[in-house]
Scaffold this motif. Structure first.
Motif, PDB file in Angstrom:
ATOM      1  N   ILE A   1       0.844  -1.203   0.000  1.00  0.00           N
ATOM      2  CA  ILE A   1       0.000   0.000   0.000  1.00  0.00           C
ATOM      3  C   ILE A   1       0.878   1.251   0.000  1.00  0.00           C
ATOM      4  N   SER A   2       1.934   1.229   0.802  1.00  0.00           N
ATOM      5  CA  SER A   2       2.835   2.380   0.872  1.00  0.00           C
ATOM      6  C   SER A   2       3.455   2.677  -0.487  1.00  0.00           C
ATOM      7  N   SER A   3       3.922   1.627  -1.161  1.00  0.00           N
ATOM      8  CA  SER A   3       4.521   1.812  -2.487  1.00  0.00           C
ATOM      9  C   SER A   3       3.516   2.390  -3.472  1.00  0.00           C
ATOM     10  N   PHE A   4       2.298   1.907  -3.411  1.00  0.00           N
ATOM     11  CA  PHE A   4       1.258   2.364  -4.331  1.00  0.00           C
ATOM     12  C   PHE A   4       0.896   3.827  -4.078  1.00  0.00           C
ATOM     13  N   LEU A   5       0.748   4.208  -2.817  1.00  0.00           N
ATOM     14  CA  LEU A   5       0.382   5.584  -2.497  1.00  0.00           C
ATOM     15  C   LEU A   5       1.465   6.576  -2.885  1.00  0.00           C
ATOM     16  N   GLN A   6       2.712   6.147  -2.795  1.00  0.00           N
ATOM     17  CA  GLN A   6       3.828   7.071  -3.011  1.00  0.00           C
ATOM     18  C   GLN A   6       4.339   7.127  -4.439  1.00  0.00           C
TER      19      GLN A   6
ATOM     20  N   ILE B   1       4.103  -1.778  -9.173  1.00  0.00           N
ATOM     21  CA  ILE B   1       4.715  -2.638  -8.175  1.00  0.00           C
ATOM     22  C   ILE B   1       4.646  -4.081  -8.643  1.00  0.00           C
ATOM     23  N   PRO B   2       5.479  -4.957  -8.102  1.00  0.00           N
ATOM     24  CA  PRO B   2       5.469  -6.350  -8.558  1.00  0.00           C
ATOM     25  C   PRO B   2       4.108  -6.998  -8.378  1.00  0.00           C
ATOM     26  N   ALA B   3       3.589  -7.577  -9.428  1.00  0.00           N
ATOM     27  CA  ALA B   3       2.305  -8.263  -9.358  1.00  0.00           C
ATOM     28  C   ALA B   3       2.501  -9.707  -8.954  1.00  0.00           C
ATOM     29  N   SER B   4       1.477 -10.267  -8.315  1.00  0.00           N
ATOM     30  CA  SER B   4       1.583 -11.662  -7.913  1.00  0.00           C
ATOM     31  C   SER B   4       1.442 -12.545  -9.148  1.00  0.00           C
ATOM     32  N   PRO B   5       2.058 -13.713  -9.156  1.00  0.00           N
ATOM     33  CA  PRO B   5       1.984 -14.598 -10.338  1.00  0.00           C
ATOM     34  C   PRO B   5       0.586 -15.117 -10.545  1.00  0.00           C
TER      35      PRO B   5
END
Length: 310
Positions: free
Chosen positions: A296-301, A306-310
């Motif tokens: 969430i922090s990476s997305f907000l900033q 961001i790396p997606a899950s497989p």
């Protein structure tokens, strides 16, 4: 970030209560709790998020410390969507991010489609922006009938004094109805969700919202597709591996409606949509907030993917 302030915003039927973390000068994030929960749902997550945002977690009408709707008026999904607009107006927010868990994500998703220019980022915690009518179509008229009958019954029952419970009895009953919530987190939700009266503890929430068909709006696939095309926000959908896939547990094994929505979000939003799976259950943000805080922090900033899950 462990410190917070209480807010109270006037509305025609009383007030909407909220709690806020951070400086009002920070980028605004509106946090929306799940059905029958309250703003304390975010108490363990927000202290782990970036400090330069201003987080406001509201109690939907009839939940937590917010006023109940006036007698005789039902709770419709669009009422909750309208509450977001009222809160934004009270806070003088023109554009903000939404962090929504479960029902809060569904309400926030609809708001982001109706007021696309106001939402720049939408985080869905074990949630989707819509509930499809795929498994519900034959029941919709029955639900509308039940809504009216249930409202009348609650009004009749409200003439009798509420029976208070001991704290332990209240907690055990709460945990029985919320199998994904641990004891510590159950106590946290009840801190804001119950009030001590002479006879014991009573729940704060309005009994008129005790059935999901009163609060959730079931829409067609066609309307879902049209609505997604209106979105201007970037979306992060965090799916708990042991979370829910449907509003009703009897339909939970059918992942088709959720997969359809995810496919549409990917198709329409492209790089603006990110999907991540994390270990945990439906209340992972409350039980194990560290499982979701970093993503969430990476997305907000950042607007970077961001790396997606497989």
């Amino acid at each position: 970030m462990g410190l917070f302030s209480e807010l109270k915003m006037a509305v025609p039927w009383g007030h909407i209560a909220a709690k806020a973390w951070g400086s009002q000068r920070g980028s605004p994030v509106l946090c929306l709790h799940g059905w029958l929960d309250n703003a304390n749902s975010f108490d363990r997550l927000i202290p782990l998020l970036p400090k330069h945002f201003y987080y406001v977690a509201m109690d939907f009408g009839g939940h937590g410390l917010s006023s109940h709707y006036s007698p005789g008026l039902p709770y419709y999904h669009q009422n909750f969507v309208g509450e977001i607009r009222r809160v934004a107006a009270a806070l003088k927010w023109d554009r903000f991010a939404i962090l929504g868990h479960s029902f809060g994500g569904i309400v926030g998703g609809m708001f982001a489609c109706i007021f696309p220019e106001m939402v720049d980022k939408l985080v869905l915690l074990d949630s989707v922006p819509f509930v499809l009518d795929s498994n519900e179509r034959e029941n919709l008229l029955t639900y509308r009938r039940k809504l009216i009958e249930h409202t009348l019954q609650v009004e009749q029952d409200s003439k009798q004094p509420s029976r208070g419970l001991s704290r332990e009895e209240m907690l055990q009953r709460f945990l029985k109805n919320n199998s994904h919530v641990g004891e510590e987190c159950g106590e946290l939700l009840l801190q804001r969700g119950a009030t001590q009266v002479a006879t014991g503890l009573v729940l704060n929430r309005d009994r008129r919202i005790a059935r999901p068909e009163h609060s959730f709006e079931f829409i067609s696939r066609e309307l879902c597709v049209c609505s997604i095309k209106k979105l201007q926000a970037s979306i992060l959908l965090i799916k708990a591996i042991e979370g829910y896939h449907d509003v009703r547990r009897e339909n939970d094994a059918d992942k088709g409606p959720m997969l359809f929505i995810i496919d549409q979000l990917k198709s329409v939003l492209n790089e603006r949509f990110q999907f991540v799976e994390v270990p945990g259950n439906h209340y992972v943000h409350l039980n194990q907030p560290n499982h979701v805080a970093s993503v969430i922090s990476s997305f907000l900033q950042s607007r970077d993917k961001i790396p997606a899950s497989p």
